[in-house]
Design a protein around this motif. Sequence first.
Motif, mmCIF file in Angstrom:
data_model
loop_
_atom_site.group_PDB
_atom_site.id
_atom_site.type_symbol
_atom_site.label_atom_id
_atom_site.label_comp_id
_atom_site.label_asym_id
_atom_site.label_seq_id
_atom_site.Cartn_x
_atom_site.Cartn_y
_atom_site.Cartn_z
ATOM 1 N N LEU A 179 1.003 -1.497 -0.185
ATOM 2 C CA LEU A 179 -0.094 -0.222 -0.076
ATOM 3 C C LEU A 179 0.652 1.397 -0.069
ATOM 4 C CD1 LEU A 179 -2.801 -1.583 2.401
ATOM 5 C CD2 LEU A 179 -2.888 -0.780 -0.037
ATOM 6 N N ALA A 180 2.187 0.932 0.567
ATOM 7 C CA ALA A 180 3.036 2.535 0.286
ATOM 8 C C ALA A 180 4.648 1.466 -0.206
ATOM 9 C CB ALA A 180 3.623 2.919 2.085
ATOM 10 N N ALA A 181 5.099 2.110 -1.120
ATOM 11 C CA ALA A 181 6.370 1.716 -1.213
ATOM 12 C C ALA A 181 7.050 1.892 -0.261
ATOM 13 C CB ALA A 181 7.285 2.859 -2.609
ATOM 14 N N CYS A 182 7.169 3.022 0.313
ATOM 15 C CA CYS A 182 8.327 3.370 1.923
ATOM 16 C C CYS A 182 7.336 4.024 2.384
ATOM 17 C CB CYS A 182 9.465 4.103 0.821
ATOM 18 S SG CYS A 182 10.997 4.488 2.127
ATOM 19 N N VAL A 183 8.552 3.704 4.174
ATOM 20 C CA VAL A 183 7.596 4.299 5.195
ATOM 21 C C VAL A 183 8.479 4.658 6.032
ATOM 22 C CG1 VAL A 183 5.543 4.615 7.355
ATOM 23 C CG2 VAL A 183 5.400 3.291 5.312
ATOM 24 N N SER A 239 1.207 5.215 -4.467
ATOM 25 C CA SER A 239 0.780 6.323 -5.369
ATOM 26 C C SER A 239 -0.550 6.751 -5.337
ATOM 27 C CB SER A 239 0.485 5.365 -7.024
ATOM 28 O OG SER A 239 -0.351 4.203 -6.558
ATOM 29 N N LYS A 240 -1.037 7.132 -6.895
ATOM 30 C CA LYS A 240 -2.265 7.828 -6.461
ATOM 31 C C LYS A 240 -3.365 7.180 -6.188
ATOM 32 C CE LYS A 240 -1.029 12.460 -8.285
ATOM 33 N NZ LYS A 240 -1.429 13.182 -8.959
ATOM 34 N N LEU A 265 -4.801 3.215 1.475
ATOM 35 C CA LEU A 265 -3.939 3.179 2.300
ATOM 36 C C LEU A 265 -4.292 3.568 3.593
ATOM 37 C CD1 LEU A 265 -0.802 4.322 2.489
ATOM 38 C CD2 LEU A 265 -2.138 5.692 3.815
ATOM 39 N N THR A 266 -5.180 4.893 2.953
ATOM 40 C CA THR A 266 -6.118 5.291 4.311
ATOM 41 C C THR A 266 -7.423 3.733 5.012
ATOM 42 O OG1 THR A 266 -6.057 7.287 2.490
ATOM 43 C CG2 THR A 266 -8.380 7.220 4.582
ATOM 44 N N LYS A 267 -8.098 3.564 4.316
ATOM 45 C CA LYS A 267 -8.565 2.434 5.233
ATOM 46 C C LYS A 267 -8.355 1.564 5.651
ATOM 47 C CE LYS A 267 -11.953 -1.396 4.463
ATOM 48 N NZ LYS A 267 -13.071 -2.225 3.011
ATOM 49 N N THR A 297 10.587 7.851 -8.481
ATOM 50 C CA THR A 297 9.143 7.876 -8.855
ATOM 51 C C THR A 297 9.126 7.021 -9.054
ATOM 52 O OG1 THR A 297 9.271 10.491 -8.658
ATOM 53 C CG2 THR A 297 7.206 9.555 -9.611
ATOM 54 N N ASN A 298 10.025 6.365 -10.801
ATOM 55 C CA ASN A 298 9.302 4.867 -11.345
ATOM 56 C C ASN A 298 8.579 4.124 -9.972
ATOM 57 O OD1 ASN A 298 8.865 6.439 -13.691
ATOM 58 N ND2 ASN A 298 11.134 6.188 -14.120
ATOM 59 N N TRP A 299 9.809 4.159 -9.603
ATOM 60 C CA TRP A 299 10.082 2.565 -8.261
ATOM 61 C C TRP A 299 9.120 3.529 -7.678
ATOM 62 C CZ3 TRP A 299 10.723 4.053 -3.233
ATOM 63 C CH2 TRP A 299 10.620 2.351 -2.668
ATOM 64 N N LEU A 300 8.644 4.136 -7.518
ATOM 65 C CA LEU A 300 7.935 4.411 -6.058
ATOM 66 C C LEU A 300 6.249 3.566 -6.880
ATOM 67 C CD1 LEU A 300 6.705 6.568 -3.267
ATOM 68 C CD2 LEU A 300 5.209 6.183 -5.511
ATOM 69 N N LEU A 301 5.665 4.160 -8.261
ATOM 70 C CA LEU A 301 5.003 3.913 -8.694
ATOM 71 C C LEU A 301 4.698 2.705 -9.010
ATOM 72 C CD1 LEU A 301 4.734 7.086 -10.745
ATOM 73 C CD2 LEU A 301 3.073 7.368 -8.688
ATOM 74 N N ASN A 302 6.091 1.276 -9.307
ATOM 75 C CA ASN A 302 5.742 0.427 -9.637
ATOM 76 C C ASN A 302 5.795 -0.852 -8.967
ATOM 77 O OD1 ASN A 302 5.581 0.208 -13.076
ATOM 78 N ND2 ASN A 302 7.437 1.093 -12.024
ATOM 79 N N ILE A 303 5.726 -0.027 -7.561
ATOM 80 C CA ILE A 303 5.909 -1.087 -6.123
ATOM 81 C C ILE A 303 4.308 -1.756 -6.343
ATOM 82 C CG2 ILE A 303 5.693 -1.733 -3.556
ATOM 83 C CD1 ILE A 303 9.184 -1.143 -4.956
#
Length: 101
Positions: free
Chosen positions: A28-32, A61-62, A68-70, A95-101
């Motif tokens: 749900l998140a690429a990184c925290v 990602s959007k 993620l919120t839920k 950004t590409n890495w994050l959006l492809n998780i």
Amino acid sequence: MSFLLFYIPCNNYKEADKIAKILVKEKLAACVNIINNVNSYYLEADNLNITQEILLIAKTSKTKKNLLTKKIEELHSYKIPALIQLEAKANASFTNWLLNI
């Protein structure tokens, strides 16, 4: 291309750690990031409160925003958790890495 940063204050490290691990494991998140010892100042019934919290910053990602919120609302101990979203941009490779998780 842009993505979202979620700013999420938590009650303690144990809660922040649990939420961070679940968000990443469930993709749900690429990184925290966990930031310790954040002083929070707020009014409640006209009284100034000062508490120490742990801050999570989740990058996602959007398209994963609602899931993620839920999930955070399900896991968080606060009756009304602050789930503050900020739109962000970064270098293309990140950004590409994050959006492809």
